[in-house]
Structures are given as structure tokens and as C-alpha cells.
Design a protein around this motif. Structure first.
Motif, PDB file in Angstrom:
ATOM      1  N   TYR A   1       9.599 -12.283 -14.118  1.00 39.17           N
ATOM      2  CA  TYR A   1       8.703 -11.336 -14.758  1.00 39.17           C
ATOM      3  C   TYR A   1       9.090  -9.880 -14.516  1.00 39.17           C
ATOM      4  O   TYR A   1       8.463  -8.979 -15.037  1.00 39.17           O
ATOM      5  CB  TYR A   1       7.269 -11.569 -14.309  1.00 39.17           C
ATOM      6  CG  TYR A   1       7.104 -11.986 -12.866  1.00 39.17           C
ATOM      7  CD1 TYR A   1       6.599 -13.243 -12.551  1.00 39.17           C
ATOM      8  CD2 TYR A   1       7.442 -11.139 -11.822  1.00 39.17           C
ATOM      9  CE1 TYR A   1       6.441 -13.641 -11.244  1.00 39.17           C
ATOM     10  CE2 TYR A   1       7.283 -11.529 -10.512  1.00 39.17           C
ATOM     11  CZ  TYR A   1       6.776 -12.781 -10.221  1.00 39.17           C
ATOM     12  OH  TYR A   1       6.627 -13.167  -8.920  1.00 39.17           O
ATOM     13  N   HIS A   2      10.048  -9.608 -13.679  1.00 32.37           N
ATOM     14  CA  HIS A   2      10.573  -8.252 -13.462  1.00 32.37           C
ATOM     15  C   HIS A   2       9.504  -7.251 -13.045  1.00 32.37           C
ATOM     16  O   HIS A   2       9.500  -6.118 -13.488  1.00 32.37           O
ATOM     17  CB  HIS A   2      11.307  -7.746 -14.718  1.00 32.37           C
ATOM     18  CG  HIS A   2      12.541  -8.538 -15.023  1.00 32.37           C
ATOM     19  ND1 HIS A   2      13.609  -8.607 -14.169  1.00 32.37           N
ATOM     20  CD2 HIS A   2      12.852  -9.302 -16.097  1.00 32.37           C
ATOM     21  CE1 HIS A   2      14.543  -9.381 -14.698  1.00 32.37           C
ATOM     22  NE2 HIS A   2      14.111  -9.822 -15.853  1.00 32.37           N
ATOM     23  N   PHE A   3       8.589  -7.670 -12.187  1.00 38.63           N
ATOM     24  CA  PHE A   3       7.625  -6.752 -11.604  1.00 38.63           C
ATOM     25  C   PHE A   3       8.118  -6.308 -10.234  1.00 38.63           C
ATOM     26  O   PHE A   3       8.901  -7.017  -9.584  1.00 38.63           O
ATOM     27  CB  PHE A   3       6.253  -7.426 -11.438  1.00 38.63           C
ATOM     28  CG  PHE A   3       5.576  -7.801 -12.728  1.00 38.63           C
ATOM     29  CD1 PHE A   3       5.660  -6.976 -13.835  1.00 38.63           C
ATOM     30  CD2 PHE A   3       4.830  -8.959 -12.825  1.00 38.63           C
ATOM     31  CE1 PHE A   3       5.029  -7.307 -15.024  1.00 38.63           C
ATOM     32  CE2 PHE A   3       4.187  -9.309 -14.001  1.00 38.63           C
ATOM     33  CZ  PHE A   3       4.294  -8.478 -15.104  1.00 38.63           C
TER      34      PHE A   3
ATOM     35  N   ALA B   1       0.827  -1.209   0.000  1.00 40.91           N
ATOM     36  CA  ALA B   1       0.000   0.000   0.000  1.00 40.91           C
ATOM     37  C   ALA B   1       0.862   1.261   0.000  1.00 40.91           C
ATOM     38  O   ALA B   1       0.608   2.206  -0.756  1.00 40.91           O
ATOM     39  CB  ALA B   1      -0.936  -0.015   1.203  1.00 40.91           C
ATOM     40  N   CYS B   2       1.888   1.286   0.832  1.00 44.74           N
ATOM     41  CA  CYS B   2       2.773   2.461   0.895  1.00 44.74           C
ATOM     42  C   CYS B   2       3.440   2.721  -0.446  1.00 44.74           C
ATOM     43  O   CYS B   2       3.579   3.872  -0.881  1.00 44.74           O
ATOM     44  CB  CYS B   2       3.824   2.267   1.986  1.00 44.74           C
ATOM     45  SG  CYS B   2       3.176   2.289   3.663  1.00 44.74           S
ATOM     46  N   HIS B   3       3.847   1.654  -1.118  1.00 47.22           N
ATOM     47  CA  HIS B   3       4.516   1.778  -2.413  1.00 47.22           C
ATOM     48  C   HIS B   3       3.582   2.398  -3.458  1.00 47.22           C
ATOM     49  O   HIS B   3       3.977   3.301  -4.214  1.00 47.22           O
ATOM     50  CB  HIS B   3       4.980   0.396  -2.857  1.00 47.22           C
ATOM     51  CG  HIS B   3       5.790   0.374  -4.113  1.00 47.22           C
ATOM     52  ND1 HIS B   3       6.862   1.210  -4.339  1.00 47.22           N
ATOM     53  CD2 HIS B   3       5.662  -0.394  -5.240  1.00 47.22           C
ATOM     54  CE1 HIS B   3       7.383   0.968  -5.528  1.00 47.22           C
ATOM     55  NE2 HIS B   3       6.663   0.003  -6.096  1.00 47.22           N
ATOM     56  N   LEU B   4       2.343   1.946  -3.487  1.00 48.74           N
ATOM     57  CA  LEU B   4       1.396   2.456  -4.473  1.00 48.74           C
ATOM     58  C   LEU B   4       0.981   3.894  -4.159  1.00 48.74           C
ATOM     59  O   LEU B   4       0.872   4.725  -5.067  1.00 48.74           O
ATOM     60  CB  LEU B   4       0.170   1.548  -4.536  1.00 48.74           C
ATOM     61  CG  LEU B   4       0.443   0.133  -5.076  1.00 48.74           C
ATOM     62  CD1 LEU B   4      -0.807  -0.731  -4.968  1.00 48.74           C
ATOM     63  CD2 LEU B   4       0.919   0.187  -6.523  1.00 48.74           C
ATOM     64  N   VAL B   5       0.761   4.189  -2.892  1.00 53.62           N
ATOM     65  CA  VAL B   5       0.377   5.554  -2.522  1.00 53.62           C
ATOM     66  C   VAL B   5       1.500   6.533  -2.832  1.00 53.62           C
ATOM     67  O   VAL B   5       1.273   7.646  -3.323  1.00 53.62           O
ATOM     68  CB  VAL B   5      -0.019   5.608  -1.032  1.00 53.62           C
ATOM     69  CG1 VAL B   5      -0.157   7.061  -0.557  1.00 53.62           C
ATOM     70  CG2 VAL B   5      -1.319   4.853  -0.796  1.00 53.62           C
ATOM     71  N   ARG B   6       2.725   6.101  -2.563  1.00 56.20           N
ATOM     72  CA  ARG B   6       3.876   6.967  -2.831  1.00 56.20           C
ATOM     73  C   ARG B   6       3.976   7.319  -4.318  1.00 56.20           C
ATOM     74  O   ARG B   6       4.450   8.399  -4.682  1.00 56.20           O
ATOM     75  CB  ARG B   6       5.155   6.286  -2.347  1.00 56.20           C
ATOM     76  CG  ARG B   6       6.397   7.163  -2.393  1.00 56.20           C
ATOM     77  CD  ARG B   6       7.556   6.539  -1.627  1.00 56.20           C
ATOM     78  NE  ARG B   6       7.982   5.277  -2.178  1.00 56.20           N
ATOM     79  CZ  ARG B   6       7.795   4.101  -1.577  1.00 56.20           C
ATOM     80  NH1 ARG B   6       7.183   4.041  -0.410  1.00 56.20           N
ATOM     81  NH2 ARG B   6       8.222   2.978  -2.138  1.00 56.20           N
ATOM     82  N   HIS B   7       3.521   6.420  -5.176  1.00 56.43           N
ATOM     83  CA  HIS B   7       3.548   6.672  -6.622  1.00 56.43           C
ATOM     84  C   HIS B   7       2.214   7.221  -7.130  1.00 56.43           C
ATOM     85  O   HIS B   7       1.962   7.213  -8.332  1.00 56.43           O
ATOM     86  CB  HIS B   7       3.921   5.388  -7.367  1.00 56.43           C
ATOM     87  CG  HIS B   7       5.363   5.007  -7.220  1.00 56.43           C
ATOM     88  ND1 HIS B   7       5.864   4.380  -6.095  1.00 56.43           N
ATOM     89  CD2 HIS B   7       6.436   5.199  -8.054  1.00 56.43           C
ATOM     90  CE1 HIS B   7       7.164   4.181  -6.247  1.00 56.43           C
ATOM     91  NE2 HIS B   7       7.530   4.665  -7.418  1.00 56.43           N
TER      92      HIS B   7
ATOM     93  N   GLU C   1      11.999  -3.202  -6.029  1.00 56.76           N
ATOM     94  CA  GLU C   1      11.486  -2.367  -7.119  1.00 56.76           C
ATOM     95  C   GLU C   1      12.183  -2.706  -8.435  1.00 56.76           C
ATOM     96  O   GLU C   1      13.410  -2.700  -8.509  1.00 56.76           O
ATOM     97  CB  GLU C   1      11.680  -0.889  -6.788  1.00 56.76           C
ATOM     98  CG  GLU C   1      10.914  -0.438  -5.551  1.00 56.76           C
ATOM     99  CD  GLU C   1      10.952   1.064  -5.350  1.00 56.76           C
ATOM    100  OE1 GLU C   1      10.641   1.794  -6.332  1.00 56.76           O
ATOM    101  OE2 GLU C   1      11.307   1.510  -4.241  1.00 56.76           O
ATOM    102  N   ASN C   2      11.378  -3.007  -9.443  1.00 56.03           N
ATOM    103  CA  ASN C   2      11.893  -3.312 -10.777  1.00 56.03           C
ATOM    104  C   ASN C   2      11.346  -2.377 -11.847  1.00 56.03           C
ATOM    105  O   ASN C   2      11.532  -2.612 -13.039  1.00 56.03           O
ATOM    106  CB  ASN C   2      11.567  -4.769 -11.146  1.00 56.03           C
ATOM    107  CG  ASN C   2      12.356  -5.756 -10.306  1.00 56.03           C
ATOM    108  OD1 ASN C   2      13.585  -5.663 -10.213  1.00 56.03           O
ATOM    109  ND2 ASN C   2      11.660  -6.680  -9.663  1.00 56.03           N
ATOM    110  N   GLY C   3      10.631  -1.319 -11.419  1.00 60.00           N
ATOM    111  CA  GLY C   3      10.159  -0.327 -12.379  1.00 60.00           C
ATOM    112  C   GLY C   3       8.775  -0.568 -12.938  1.00 60.00           C
ATOM    113  O   GLY C   3       8.357   0.152 -13.860  1.00 60.00           O
ATOM    114  N   SER C   4       8.034  -1.534 -12.413  1.00 62.63           N
ATOM    115  CA  SER C   4       6.691  -1.794 -12.964  1.00 62.63           C
ATOM    116  C   SER C   4       5.624  -0.883 -12.351  1.00 62.63           C
ATOM    117  O   SER C   4       4.496  -0.839 -12.851  1.00 62.63           O
ATOM    118  CB  SER C   4       6.306  -3.259 -12.770  1.00 62.63           C
ATOM    119  OG  SER C   4       6.167  -3.559 -11.387  1.00 62.63           O
TER     120      SER C   4
END
Length: 327
Positions: free
Chosen positions: A277-279, A162-168, A319-322
Motif C-alpha cells: 500500500y506504500h504508506f 508520534a515523532c514522525h507526525l509531530v515533525r510534519h 517513509e513512503n510519502g504518505s
């Protein structure tokens, strides 16, 4: 059980005739063969005890039962754990309580430790304890009433997601929930709670996959019918993210490449290299899980009060940039 010193005048053939079983059955009981039926084993053991052949002291060589199901991750790591325990000198045997329940219970009755890599429910653990009250139980991956449960820290993993998505600045999230995935609700609840705390205005769509449904058609149906495409999709297990990559993202990159992807459990073992899959992912070191499992199997905790132990394996965000920043 151990053979008592000096008790060398026991005639196995006479005991077999007395009980109406074969002499080979008596030898199998002496050698702790789990294939002998529980009732027969108890009758033979009682007869041998009357002759002074056995004492009821636990042997020095522990017997460890490994209960498997057909699951790629649990089976793979279970086999590695079994090999490690066997190298330490423990006697190991394998069962599957779902396909051979009687064999499982008969084996549990003569073992010291049962390690479940089979997503057990509390009923089967209780049943194993009834046939062997001293049985020490360990489960990997899922919550249960076993003496020891080992699992990734799914609550922390959901919060990290959740923190990762909110930050982006992602506010519309699709969450894939597969019924056959045992820890889905634990991860989903933690994610939704943290997401709604950090971004109360967020929208969360749930994509429910039943046991008999196929992942790719279900995902395609969601994207075909949703009123607004989500900013990102969260997979609660890596195998489903890989299906999305193969069946939707790679065949139609122009349609799906703008949707961020976040998943749990990026496996590190070479056996699962095809899931490269590099996600962005919430992962844990499988070695930590195996090392803790080995520790608990070889260092039995205090069993007097039988308070369950739940050890959480640390998780981290990779983090892989997805997941890209939204404007």
C-alpha cells in the motif's frame, strides 16, 4: 523417557490385558504418541516402569508443540519457524487450544517446549504447566506469563509514530483501534503518551472497532460524522490500512488523498505482497523475530527461578510519502 538397556522381557500384550487397554495403545505410549489420553498414558507408563522398561531420563530428541490459530501473520511465520525447527532434528507437532483444548493439554503433557502462535491468555499457559511442570513456553507477538515472549518493540514504535507526525506538523490524528488486534493498546498508549508530550495541544480521535464490526463501514461513518477532518490516520496493524486503501482511498481519492496515513507492520514476505500500500509505516524485520525464536527454542534458558524473558525486536520508520508536511 528412554528405554533401559537389557529390559527386553516386557510383554506388551500382558500389560495391555492387565490394564484393560489394547496392545496398540501400549505401543503408542512407548512411541510418545500425543493422541493417547493423559490418564491412559500415565497408567501404561507406570506399568512399564514397574517392569523396568522405562527410565525417567529425558530423551535426546526434544518434542516441540506449536499452537496455532487462524491468523494470517502468526500462522505464516509459525509455519516457517516449525519447518526450521524440524530441519534441526526436533520432533514437532501442532495443536489449537481454542478449538481442541483437551488435545492441546494431552500434547503439552509429553512435550518439552510449547510455542504459542495463538495469542494465549495466562490461564491456558498456567493450565499447560499444571499438566507438565517442566514445559518451557514461548509466545510470539503478545505479552504473557510465558517463559519467553518475543514481540516487536511496540513502545518504541508508538514513539516513532508520534515523532514522525509531530515533525510534519500533524496535530489532529485519528487512531484506529480494532478489538481483534492483540497489541493495539500497547502501541496506542505509547503513541498517545509521546504525542501529548511533544504536542500538548494535539487532538486524538479514537475509532473503536468491535470484534463483529467491519472496518470500511466504521471508517466511513467516522469521516461522515466528524466535525473536522483529521490531518492523518494511524492504523495499529497493516491489514486495516489496506482495507482503508481499497475501500475508501482508491474509490474516492478526491475526498481522502489529503489525509495522511501511517501504519504499523508493513510485511516483507511475498505471501503478503498484496498489502503493497506504500504508506509510511513502523515495521520490523520478520527474520529477526524468527531467528530469536529459533534461538530460544534450541537454547533453553535457566528455569530454576522461572523469571520471564521478554525480547523486543527492533522497529524502524519507513517513509513512503504518505505523511506530508502541513503548512
Amino acid at each position: 523417557m528412554e528405554r533401559r538397556t537389557g529390559s527386553l522381557n516386557v510383554n506388551f500384550r500382558e500389560i495391555a490385558r492387565e490394564l484393560g487397554v489394547s496392545a496398540m495403545t501400549v505401543y503408542r505410549v512407548v512411541n510418545l504418541d500425543p493422541a493417547v489420553r493423559r490418564e491412559t498414558r500415565e497408567r501404561v507408563t507406570d506399568a512399564l516402569n514397574r517392569c523396568g522398561f522405562f527410565t525417567h531420563r529425558r530423551g535426546k530428541r526434544f518434542k516441540v508443540l506449536f499452537d496455532f490459530i487462524d491468523h494470517p501473520y502468526l500462522s505464516h511465520y509459525g509455519e516457517k519457524l516449525l519447518a526450521n525447527i524440524r530441519e534441526l532434528g526436533f520432533h514437532c507437532c501442532r495443536t489449537c487450544h481454542r478449538t481442541a483444548r483437551t488435545e492441546f493439554l494431552d500434547t503439552a503433557a509429553v512435550c518439552d517446549v510449547a510455542v504459542f502462535l495463538s495469542v494465549p491468555d495466562n490461564a491456558i499457559i498456567d493450565e499447560a504447566r499444571r499438566v507438565n511442570p517442566d514445559l518451557y513456553t514461548v509466545t510470539l507477538s503478545t505479552r504473557s506469563n510465558a517463559d519467553v515472549t518475543l514481540s516487536p518493540d511496540n513502545t518504541r514504535g508508538g514513539e516513532l509514530a508520534a515523532c514522525h507526525l509531530v515533525r510534519h506538523r500533524h496535530r489532529h490524528i485519528a487512531v484506529h483501534l480494532a478489538e481483534r488486534h492483540p497489541t493495539r493498546m500497547e502501541r496506542c498508549k505509547a503513541f498517545c503518551g509521546e504525542m501529548r508530550f511533544l504536542a500538548p495541544e494535539c487532538r486524538i480521535d479514537f475509532i473503536h472497532e468491535g470484534k463483529k464490526e467491519q472496518t470500511a463501514p466504521l471508517l466511513r461513518r467516522y469521516f461522515d460524522t466528524v466535525d473536522q477532518q483529521p490531518d492523518s490516520i494511524l492504523f495499529l496493524a497493516g491489514e486495516f490500512a489496506d482495507t482503508y486503501r481499497r475501500e475508501l482511498l482508491e474509490p474516492e481519492p478526491e475526498r481522502f488523498s489529503g489525509i495522511g496515513v501511517l501504519t504499523f507492520d508493513h510485511p516483507q514476505d511475498q505471501r503478503f505482497a498484496h498489502l503493497d500500500y506504500h504508506f509510511d509505516c513502523i515495521g520490523f524485520r520478520s527474520e529477526n523475530l524468527l531467528e530469536w525464536a529459533e534461538y530460544y527454542i534450541t537454547n533453553r534458558p535457566m528455569m530454576k527461578k522461572r523469571s520471564p524473558i521478554h525480547t523486543l525486536i527492533d522497529v524502524r520508520l519507513v517513509e513512503n510519502g504518505s505523511i506530508r508536511m502541513k503548512p
